[in-house]
Design a protein around this motif. Sequence first.
Motif, PDB file in Angstrom:
ATOM      1  N   LEU A   1     -14.474  17.983   4.574  1.00 58.64           N
ATOM      2  CA  LEU A   1     -13.996  19.156   3.849  1.00 58.64           C
ATOM      3  C   LEU A   1     -12.678  19.664   4.408  1.00 58.64           C
ATOM      4  CD1 LEU A   1     -17.346  21.153   3.479  1.00 58.64           C
ATOM      5  CD2 LEU A   1     -16.201  19.775   1.742  1.00 58.64           C
ATOM      6  N   LEU A   2     -12.574  19.709   5.712  1.00 65.56           N
ATOM      7  CA  LEU A   2     -11.358  20.215   6.345  1.00 65.56           C
ATOM      8  C   LEU A   2     -10.152  19.373   5.949  1.00 65.56           C
ATOM      9  CD1 LEU A   2     -10.563  22.510   8.283  1.00 65.56           C
ATOM     10  CD2 LEU A   2     -10.784  20.879  10.159  1.00 65.56           C
ATOM     11  N   GLU A   3     -10.329  18.073   5.933  1.00 63.69           N
ATOM     12  CA  GLU A   3      -9.247  17.188   5.518  1.00 63.69           C
ATOM     13  C   GLU A   3      -8.983  17.323   4.022  1.00 63.69           C
ATOM     14  OE1 GLU A   3      -6.207  14.491   5.534  1.00 63.69           O
ATOM     15  OE2 GLU A   3      -7.221  15.403   7.257  1.00 63.69           O
ATOM     16  N   GLY A   4     -10.047  17.426   3.233  1.00 67.89           N
ATOM     17  CA  GLY A   4      -9.899  17.476   1.787  1.00 67.89           C
ATOM     18  C   GLY A   4      -9.236  18.733   1.279  1.00 67.89           C
ATOM     19  N   THR A   5      -9.405  19.846   1.982  1.00 69.20           N
ATOM     20  CA  THR A   5      -8.794  21.095   1.532  1.00 69.20           C
ATOM     21  C   THR A   5      -7.277  21.078   1.674  1.00 69.20           C
ATOM     22  OG1 THR A   5      -9.224  22.064   3.717  1.00 69.20           O
ATOM     23  CG2 THR A   5     -10.823  22.525   1.978  1.00 69.20           C
ATOM     24  N   ARG A   6      -6.747  20.072   2.337  1.00 69.38           N
ATOM     25  CA  ARG A   6      -5.291  19.960   2.474  1.00 69.38           C
ATOM     26  C   ARG A   6      -4.640  19.272   1.266  1.00 69.38           C
ATOM     27  NH1 ARG A   6      -6.781  18.085   8.086  1.00 69.38           N
ATOM     28  NH2 ARG A   6      -6.634  19.937   9.406  1.00 69.38           N
ATOM     29  N   GLY A   7      -5.472  18.730   0.374  1.00 69.46           N
ATOM     30  CA  GLY A   7      -4.949  18.020  -0.790  1.00 69.46           C
ATOM     31  C   GLY A   7      -5.448  18.609  -2.091  1.00 69.46           C
ATOM     32  N   ALA A   8      -5.315  17.850  -3.175  1.00 72.08           N
ATOM     33  CA  ALA A   8      -5.790  18.286  -4.491  1.00 72.08           C
ATOM     34  C   ALA A   8      -7.311  18.354  -4.497  1.00 72.08           C
ATOM     35  CB  ALA A   8      -5.297  17.319  -5.569  1.00 72.08           C
TER      36      ALA A   8
ATOM     37  N   ASP B   1     -17.234  19.136  -3.027  1.00 72.25           N
ATOM     38  CA  ASP B   1     -18.675  19.413  -3.048  1.00 72.25           C
ATOM     39  C   ASP B   1     -19.454  18.112  -3.183  1.00 72.25           C
ATOM     40  OD1 ASP B   1     -19.230  22.614  -3.753  1.00 72.25           O
ATOM     41  OD2 ASP B   1     -17.289  21.902  -4.437  1.00 72.25           O
ATOM     42  N   LEU B   2     -19.037  17.291  -4.128  1.00 75.48           N
ATOM     43  CA  LEU B   2     -19.765  16.062  -4.435  1.00 75.48           C
ATOM     44  C   LEU B   2     -19.655  15.050  -3.311  1.00 75.48           C
ATOM     45  CD1 LEU B   2     -18.698  15.732  -8.185  1.00 75.48           C
ATOM     46  CD2 LEU B   2     -20.761  16.794  -7.240  1.00 75.48           C
TER      47      LEU B   2
ATOM     48  N   VAL C   1     -29.872  21.208   1.198  1.00 78.31           N
ATOM     49  CA  VAL C   1     -28.496  20.817   1.502  1.00 78.31           C
ATOM     50  C   VAL C   1     -27.520  21.649   0.676  1.00 78.31           C
ATOM     51  CG1 VAL C   1     -26.801  18.961   1.287  1.00 78.31           C
ATOM     52  CG2 VAL C   1     -29.079  18.466   2.178  1.00 78.31           C
ATOM     53  N   ASP C   2     -26.655  22.386   1.343  1.00 76.72           N
ATOM     54  CA  ASP C   2     -25.527  23.049   0.674  1.00 76.72           C
ATOM     55  C   ASP C   2     -24.255  22.411   1.219  1.00 76.72           C
ATOM     56  OD1 ASP C   2     -23.630  24.658  -0.489  1.00 76.72           O
ATOM     57  OD2 ASP C   2     -24.770  26.499  -0.219  1.00 76.72           O
ATOM     58  N   PRO C   3     -23.636  21.502   0.456  1.00 73.70           N
ATOM     59  CA  PRO C   3     -22.526  20.710   0.992  1.00 73.70           C
ATOM     60  C   PRO C   3     -21.230  21.478   1.175  1.00 73.70           C
ATOM     61  CG  PRO C   3     -22.815  20.266  -1.338  1.00 73.70           C
ATOM     62  CD  PRO C   3     -23.952  21.156  -0.928  1.00 73.70           C
ATOM     63  N   LEU C   4     -21.084  22.581   0.429  1.00 70.54           N
ATOM     64  CA  LEU C   4     -19.874  23.398   0.536  1.00 70.54           C
ATOM     65  C   LEU C   4     -20.224  24.806   0.078  1.00 70.54           C
ATOM     66  CD1 LEU C   4     -16.936  24.095   0.917  1.00 70.54           C
ATOM     67  CD2 LEU C   4     -16.372  22.749  -1.119  1.00 70.54           C
TER      68      LEU C   4
ATOM     69  N   VAL D   1     -12.670  28.111  -1.467  1.00 66.51           N
ATOM     70  CA  VAL D   1     -11.826  26.914  -1.319  1.00 66.51           C
ATOM     71  C   VAL D   1     -10.934  26.730  -2.540  1.00 66.51           C
ATOM     72  CG1 VAL D   1     -11.885  24.394  -1.185  1.00 66.51           C
ATOM     73  CG2 VAL D   1     -13.395  25.756   0.276  1.00 66.51           C
ATOM     74  N   ALA D   2     -11.483  27.016  -3.718  1.00 66.92           N
ATOM     75  CA  ALA D   2     -10.732  26.814  -4.954  1.00 66.92           C
ATOM     76  C   ALA D   2      -9.492  27.699  -5.047  1.00 66.92           C
ATOM     77  CB  ALA D   2     -11.640  27.060  -6.157  1.00 66.92           C
ATOM     78  N   ILE D   3      -9.507  28.852  -4.354  1.00 74.80           N
ATOM     79  CA  ILE D   3      -8.343  29.736  -4.384  1.00 74.80           C
ATOM     80  C   ILE D   3      -7.552  29.690  -3.065  1.00 74.80           C
ATOM     81  CG2 ILE D   3      -9.386  31.266  -6.085  1.00 74.80           C
ATOM     82  CD1 ILE D   3      -9.988  33.236  -3.818  1.00 74.80           C
ATOM     83  N   GLY D   4      -7.899  28.728  -2.220  1.00 73.94           N
ATOM     84  CA  GLY D   4      -7.154  28.558  -0.978  1.00 73.94           C
ATOM     85  C   GLY D   4      -7.573  29.464   0.152  1.00 73.94           C
ATOM     86  N   LEU D   5      -8.765  30.069   0.069  1.00 73.08           N
ATOM     87  CA  LEU D   5      -9.258  30.950   1.128  1.00 73.08           C
ATOM     88  C   LEU D   5     -10.124  30.140   2.089  1.00 73.08           C
ATOM     89  CD1 LEU D   5      -9.515  33.897   2.161  1.00 73.08           C
ATOM     90  CD2 LEU D   5     -11.561  34.092   0.716  1.00 73.08           C
TER      91      LEU D   5
END
Length: 271
Positions: free
Chosen positions: A21-28, A45-46, A84-87, A93-97
């Motif tokens: 997640l940490l890596e993924g939030t840096r991209g689309a 999430d998926l 399991v709550d994956p995110l 995250v969707a708004i960059g917070l």
Amino acid sequence: MDLDHARAVAVEAAEAAGALLLEGTRGALGVRAKGDAGDVVTDLDLASEKLLLERILTAYPSHSVIAEESGVVEGAGGEWTWLVDPLDGTNNVAIGLPAYVVGVALCRAGRPVLGVVHDPVSARTLSAIRGRGTLSCPAGASSGVRLAPSYEPRPHGPLVAWTQGYAVARDDATGRVLRSALELGARRVLQLWAPLLAWAMLARGAIDGIVGYRAEVVDLPAGALLALEAGIEIRALDGGPFEEGIDGTAEDRSFVAAHPRALPELLALLR
């Protein structure tokens, strides 16, 4: 069942998902609508859920899993169920917070016996085994500190978090009355869009309490167990007993959680 091994599996899985997640939030993000209540889901999430399911079911193929996106994944044995709550915090995250966590719980006969919440942003993991306290560890560490938050009354009322289930409508009368009471009597009311993050904050002593209204089943057991094992008390909205398991209805998942010394004031606000 070796709960120490189960905790190790859950912690390693949650931290691996957190790194993703940490890596993924840096991209689309690949954000799209989820349901009719304004919620969203992302590709992260998926991907996180896929990782968590693979890790847990590889270690425990006979167990059942209830996952945020996949729903119920049935195993051969009905005694043990993973949540399991994956995110937790997708809307943030969707708004960059950067306010989100990964949550995993293990229930036996519907009652949580293991809870794990990993915060990728702070790189810390909280975990609890029933009857053995709550640990806070740096990500990747094998040891940490046992949580036992103290409490000092705040001069202008308690600092609390509010959480509600996805199905609660904006015009829900009970929810509106509860939020209004908190706004009038609390020092500040946080609405984090990430219930497990609020539970972690309560277990650490960063906030004084949480009020939940018809909470989601996938979030509640892990967070509640972390808080309980740190010395937090949880009651029903009327002050009566509360069961933090996965059985029951959405109404059964309404609660007040707080440090024992803060609980009377918080319950009084809601009356």
